[in-house]
Write a protein that holds these residues in place. Structure first.
Motif, PDB file in Angstrom:
ATOM      1  N   LEU A  92       0.902  -1.067   0.094  1.00  0.00           N
ATOM      2  CA  LEU A  92       0.033  -0.104  -0.120  1.00  0.00           C
ATOM      3  C   LEU A  92       0.824   1.453  -0.015  1.00  0.00           C
ATOM      4  N   SER A  93       0.451   2.109  -0.694  1.00  0.00           N
ATOM      5  CA  SER A  93       1.109   3.416  -0.846  1.00  0.00           C
ATOM      6  C   SER A  93       0.213   4.762  -0.938  1.00  0.00           C
ATOM      7  N   LEU A  94       0.537   6.023  -0.898  1.00  0.00           N
ATOM      8  CA  LEU A  94      -0.110   7.027  -0.936  1.00  0.00           C
ATOM      9  C   LEU A  94      -0.032   7.618  -2.078  1.00  0.00           C
ATOM     10  N   SER A  95      -1.205   8.314  -2.622  1.00  0.00           N
ATOM     11  CA  SER A  95      -1.046   9.421  -3.609  1.00  0.00           C
ATOM     12  C   SER A  95      -1.375  10.554  -3.472  1.00  0.00           C
ATOM     13  N   ILE A  96      -1.006  11.697  -3.336  1.00  0.00           N
ATOM     14  CA  ILE A  96      -1.325  12.878  -2.861  1.00  0.00           C
ATOM     15  C   ILE A  96      -1.146  14.079  -3.991  1.00  0.00           C
ATOM     16  N   GLY A  97      -2.470  14.413  -4.470  1.00  0.00           N
ATOM     17  CA  GLY A  97      -2.417  15.353  -5.518  1.00  0.00           C
ATOM     18  C   GLY A  97      -2.832  16.841  -4.974  1.00  0.00           C
ATOM     19  N   CYS A  98      -1.816  17.795  -5.082  1.00  0.00           N
ATOM     20  CA  CYS A  98      -2.117  19.210  -4.781  1.00  0.00           C
ATOM     21  C   CYS A  98      -2.477  20.406  -5.538  1.00  0.00           C
ATOM     22  N   ILE A  99      -3.386  21.247  -5.282  1.00  0.00           N
ATOM     23  CA  ILE A  99      -3.738  22.185  -6.008  1.00  0.00           C
ATOM     24  C   ILE A  99      -3.910  23.303  -5.224  1.00  0.00           C
ATOM     25  N   CYS A 100      -3.068  24.512  -5.887  1.00  0.00           N
ATOM     26  CA  CYS A 100      -3.097  25.832  -4.818  1.00  0.00           C
ATOM     27  C   CYS A 100      -3.978  26.744  -5.349  1.00  0.00           C
ATOM     28  N   LEU A 101      -5.079  27.432  -4.483  1.00  0.00           N
ATOM     29  CA  LEU A 101      -6.103  27.950  -5.057  1.00  0.00           C
ATOM     30  C   LEU A 101      -6.228  29.279  -4.292  1.00  0.00           C
ATOM     31  N   PRO A 102      -7.172  30.223  -4.744  1.00  0.00           N
ATOM     32  CA  PRO A 102      -8.114  30.051  -5.800  1.00  0.00           C
ATOM     33  C   PRO A 102      -7.758  30.601  -7.125  1.00  0.00           C
ATOM     34  N   PRO A 103      -7.359  29.978  -8.058  1.00  0.00           N
ATOM     35  CA  PRO A 103      -7.384  30.200  -9.612  1.00  0.00           C
ATOM     36  C   PRO A 103      -8.636  30.957 -10.035  1.00  0.00           C
ATOM     37  N   PRO A 104      -8.607  32.079 -10.744  1.00  0.00           N
ATOM     38  CA  PRO A 104      -9.756  32.794 -11.340  1.00  0.00           C
ATOM     39  C   PRO A 104     -10.924  31.728 -11.531  1.00  0.00           C
ATOM     40  N   ILE A 105     -10.660  30.772 -12.269  1.00  0.00           N
ATOM     41  CA  ILE A 105     -11.794  30.005 -12.811  1.00  0.00           C
ATOM     42  C   ILE A 105     -12.586  29.047 -11.694  1.00  0.00           C
ATOM     43  N   CYS A 106     -12.489  28.976 -10.422  1.00  0.00           N
ATOM     44  CA  CYS A 106     -12.887  28.511  -9.532  1.00  0.00           C
ATOM     45  C   CYS A 106     -13.960  29.396  -8.876  1.00  0.00           C
ATOM     46  N   THR A 107     -15.252  28.878  -8.920  1.00  0.00           N
ATOM     47  CA  THR A 107     -16.162  29.693  -8.381  1.00  0.00           C
ATOM     48  C   THR A 107     -17.108  28.901  -7.383  1.00  0.00           C
ATOM     49  N   SER A 108     -16.866  27.445  -7.520  1.00  0.00           N
ATOM     50  CA  SER A 108     -17.680  26.522  -6.392  1.00  0.00           C
ATOM     51  C   SER A 108     -16.752  25.172  -6.055  1.00  0.00           C
ATOM     52  N   HIS A 109     -17.334  24.603  -4.860  1.00  0.00           N
ATOM     53  CA  HIS A 109     -16.673  23.624  -4.614  1.00  0.00           C
ATOM     54  C   HIS A 109     -16.362  22.450  -6.065  1.00  0.00           C
ATOM     55  N   HIS A 110     -17.406  22.634  -6.749  1.00  0.00           N
ATOM     56  CA  HIS A 110     -17.351  21.766  -7.923  1.00  0.00           C
ATOM     57  C   HIS A 110     -16.169  21.870  -8.889  1.00  0.00           C
ATOM     58  N   ASP A 111     -15.682  23.141  -8.915  1.00  0.00           N
ATOM     59  CA  ASP A 111     -14.600  23.344  -9.956  1.00  0.00           C
ATOM     60  C   ASP A 111     -13.376  23.139  -9.063  1.00  0.00           C
ATOM     61  N   VAL A 112     -13.330  22.974  -7.690  1.00  0.00           N
ATOM     62  CA  VAL A 112     -12.269  22.716  -6.964  1.00  0.00           C
ATOM     63  C   VAL A 112     -11.991  21.297  -7.277  1.00  0.00           C
ATOM     64  N   ALA A 113     -13.084  20.483  -7.181  1.00  0.00           N
ATOM     65  CA  ALA A 113     -13.268  19.065  -7.286  1.00  0.00           C
ATOM     66  C   ALA A 113     -12.448  18.560  -8.439  1.00  0.00           C
ATOM     67  N   VAL A 114     -12.981  19.123  -9.644  1.00  0.00           N
ATOM     68  CA  VAL A 114     -12.372  19.035 -10.762  1.00  0.00           C
ATOM     69  C   VAL A 114     -10.809  19.013 -10.885  1.00  0.00           C
ATOM     70  N   LEU A 115     -10.151  20.331 -10.620  1.00  0.00           N
ATOM     71  CA  LEU A 115      -8.713  20.319 -10.479  1.00  0.00           C
ATOM     72  C   LEU A 115      -8.059  19.198  -9.386  1.00  0.00           C
ATOM     73  N   ALA A 116      -8.848  19.109  -8.179  1.00  0.00           N
ATOM     74  CA  ALA A 116      -8.166  18.303  -7.169  1.00  0.00           C
ATOM     75  C   ALA A 116      -8.057  16.833  -7.872  1.00  0.00           C
ATOM     76  N   THR A 117      -9.048  16.511  -8.454  1.00  0.00           N
ATOM     77  CA  THR A 117      -9.162  15.226  -9.145  1.00  0.00           C
ATOM     78  C   THR A 117      -8.070  14.968 -10.057  1.00  0.00           C
ATOM     79  N   TYR A 118      -7.920  15.802 -10.896  1.00  0.00           N
ATOM     80  CA  TYR A 118      -6.858  15.843 -11.933  1.00  0.00           C
ATOM     81  C   TYR A 118      -5.714  15.609 -11.120  1.00  0.00           C
ATOM     82  N   ALA A 119      -5.235  16.429 -10.284  1.00  0.00           N
ATOM     83  CA  ALA A 119      -3.891  16.529  -9.477  1.00  0.00           C
ATOM     84  C   ALA A 119      -3.828  15.126  -8.816  1.00  0.00           C
ATOM     85  N   LYS A 120      -4.976  14.390  -8.358  1.00  0.00           N
ATOM     86  CA  LYS A 120      -4.681  13.085  -7.827  1.00  0.00           C
ATOM     87  C   LYS A 120      -4.395  12.223  -8.714  1.00  0.00           C
TER      88      LYS A 120
END
Length: 581
Positions: free
Chosen positions: A536-564
């Motif tokens: 077992l190992s861990l994968s950590i995907g990080c995104i520094c916020l808020p970029p201008p395109i993020c207006t809600s948690h849905h937008d953050v989820a897209v970027l965070a999921t990509y990073a992961k």
């Protein structure tokens, strides 16, 4: 030899001889349009004009995937051309998701080409035959979600669209079949069914759409039940150029009365408790202050200012005691009020969080019987707040967090996570989201059993709590083996590296000596074949916020999921920091 229908379908697809119509989905709480469902019609006056006939024929001829992609493309282009607001709901058959000619990534490329964000698109599953391989469909939908799409399930309660499909696929939206909406105001069984669906949806953090509302009676009853999203002829028929605003009269007279909003989320800032009570200057007389208390019987205190800076409160009790004393009013009435000001009152900045304010006020409450505090902005007076209101909000916050906590780790679940992200986005202050996911957890769970699997989840939660010590940081449990860290600290990267280091050491002892020597285990993959899986190992995907395109948690989820997803492409314990904006 081709028959007439073969020829008709071929011509329709080749010439793109299809019409797209849109039916609005209404947000009853906000009295506006959530989005539109795109519906397809074949050529007018042809045997394939009806979508049922059209898609049935395409399935017979093995051209269902081809037809669906054409419909999807036409719907997206028309939606963009009309510049419609809200979300676009696109129908898709689950069986097409794993057909050999299914074109993975095609929809995302089309959206990127025309400049439409995937977070505005909802893939709506319409099922016309029993769904057998839930795992394959679930994996396909996970792929869509990772790209930013949302998922809806159509016609719940009709045909093959049942509770198991809902449970297995966990969509973002579920539509209740028209059968259960028709004449619901006169049918107690249907009423109970819809109420049950609403309760289940709340537990699954899923939004419910009542589909097929045609009469005012149906609308009013569904509104009374408390559903938020509506669709049906009552509001609008499907049209090539649909309405973009719903007229007020459709919401009924009850909606025209401005109702106070129920506060679903407890106040997060002290400013939410502000009472704009007019303050007086310290140069005013005691007599003047007494007259104010007489005019406003409900007033318990009056803020006192010097150069617009609050210095404390005049308490009603102080004046009462003074004026009841012998000759108190005659001797003191013309004196300045500053001699009676209680200067031990707590003064709080307007943007202080409820939790921070609660900690400060607890000491004050113990030392004095203070009932109020002063709220300022950059030291300038704004109003007062009630300690009783504050304690009520703290209690609500604790209840809310407990209600939506993950049952295994007791960490905040999806609802508190979403609220935290939306709140931080509104502040516009920088923060970092770290999406933490276990690698090779399923084979470990299969090999060592669910109890050992739960111990891994609990152990990881403990490591996160141990490594994240800043009180302003937030640890959440998304579900399964997925966690999230929301950090305002400058040291978030060091924290993540510490988490990886501690987990790598700790997890060694969760295996037998034999498996440790092999540095992994052998287990069946999803197709039933034996495969070797590393520890077992861990994968950590990080995104520094808020970029201008993020207006809600849905937008953050897209970027965070990509990073992961990028972190998971790296071997072993890995940390990926995204620069994607």
């Amino acid at each position: 030899m081709l028959n007439l229908k073969d020829l008709s379908l071929s011509v329709i697809i080749e010439n793109q001889n299809l019409s797209v119509v849109f039916q609005p989905i209404v947000d009853n709480s906000e009295r506006n349009i959530l989005g539109y469902e795109a519906l397809i019609r074949g050529p007018l006056n042809s045997p394939l004009h009806s979508p049922i006939a059209l898609f049935s024929e395409a399935k017979k001829q093995g051209r269902l995937v081809e037809l669906e992609f054409l419909c999807r493309e036409l719907s997206i282009l028309k939606f963009k051309a009309l510049n419609l607001p809200g979300k676009l709901f696109l129908n898709a058959s689950p069986e097409t998701l794993f057909q050999p000619n299914f074109r993975s990534g095609y929809t995302l490329k089309l959206l990127e080409k025309i400049g439409l964000s995937p977070c505005r698109v909802v893939i709506e599953l319409t099922e016309h035959s029993p769904l057998e391989n839930y795992e394959l469909v679930r994996d396909a939908l996970k792929h869509y979600k990772e790209m930013g799409f949302e998922i809806a399930m159509d016609d719940l309660g009709s045909g093959y669209s049942g509770l198991r499909m809902w449970y297995e696929l966990r969509p973002d939206f579920v539509k209740i079949d028209r059968h259960f909406i028709c004449n619901i105001h006169n049918d107690k069984v249907k009423q109970q069914f819809v109420r049950s669906i609403k309760n289940i949806a709340k537990e699954l953090d899923c939004k419910v759409i009542a589909e097929g509302i045609e009469t005012q009676d149906e609308y009013e009853f569904i509104e009374e039940i408390g559903l938020q999203y509506f669709q049906g002829y009552y509001f609008a028929h499907p049209q090539q150029k649909p309405l973009t605003q719903v007229t007020d009269h459709l919401f009924g007279d009850k909606r025209l009365i401005k109702r106070p909003k129920i506060r679903f989320q407890p106040s997060t800032k002290i400013n939410d408790l502000l009472q704009p009570i007019e303050a007086i200057d310290a140069s005013e007389t005691i007599e003047y202050c007494a007259d104010l208390f007489n005019k406003i019987p409900d007033l318990d205190s009056i803020p006192v200012l010097e150069n617009n800076i609050p210095i404390g409160l005049i308490l009603r009790n102080s004046l009462t005691n003074l004026f009841f004393s012998k000759y108190g009013r005659e001797l003191s009435g013309q004196n300045k009020i500053e001699s009676l000001v209680d200067r031990q009152i707590l003064v709080l900045e307007h943007d202080l969080s409820i939790e921070q304010a609660s900690a400060l006020i607890s000491k004050k409450v113990r030392s004095k019987k203070a009932l109020e505090f002063i709220i300022v902005k950059d030291q300038k007076y704004q109003g007062v707040g009630s300690i009783i209101d504050l304690l009520t909000e703290v209690s609500n916050l604790q209840i809310d967090n407990a209600r939506y906590a993950n049952p295994l780790t007791l960490l905040p679940g999806n609802v508190p996570i979403s609220k935290k992200l939306d709140f931080l986005l509104k502040t516009q202050n920088p923060f970092t989201v770290c999406y933490i996911d276990l690698d090779n957890f399923k084979p470990y769970n299969d090999c060592y059993g669910y109890e050992k699997g739960d111990q891994i989840i609990l152990g990881l939660a403990d490591i996160l709590k141990e490594c994240i010590t800043d009180k302003s940081d937030f640890i959440g449990h998304i579900g399964g083996d997925d966690f999230i860290l929301i950090s305002s600290s400058k040291h978030w990267k060091k924290q993540c590296e510490k988490i990886l280091e501690k987990f790598a050491e700790w997890v060694q002892h969760r295996y037998s000596q034999e498996d440790r020597n092999k540095e992994g285990i052998s287990a069946e993959d999803r197709t039933g074949n034996m495969q070797f899986y590393p520890l077992l190992s861990l994968s950590i995907g990080c995104i520094c916020l808020p970029p201008p395109i993020c207006t809600s948690h849905h937008d953050v989820a897209v970027l965070a999921t990509y990073a992961k997803s990028m972190a998971k492409k790296m071997k072993g314990n890995s940390l990926f920091v995204s620069d994607k904006k």
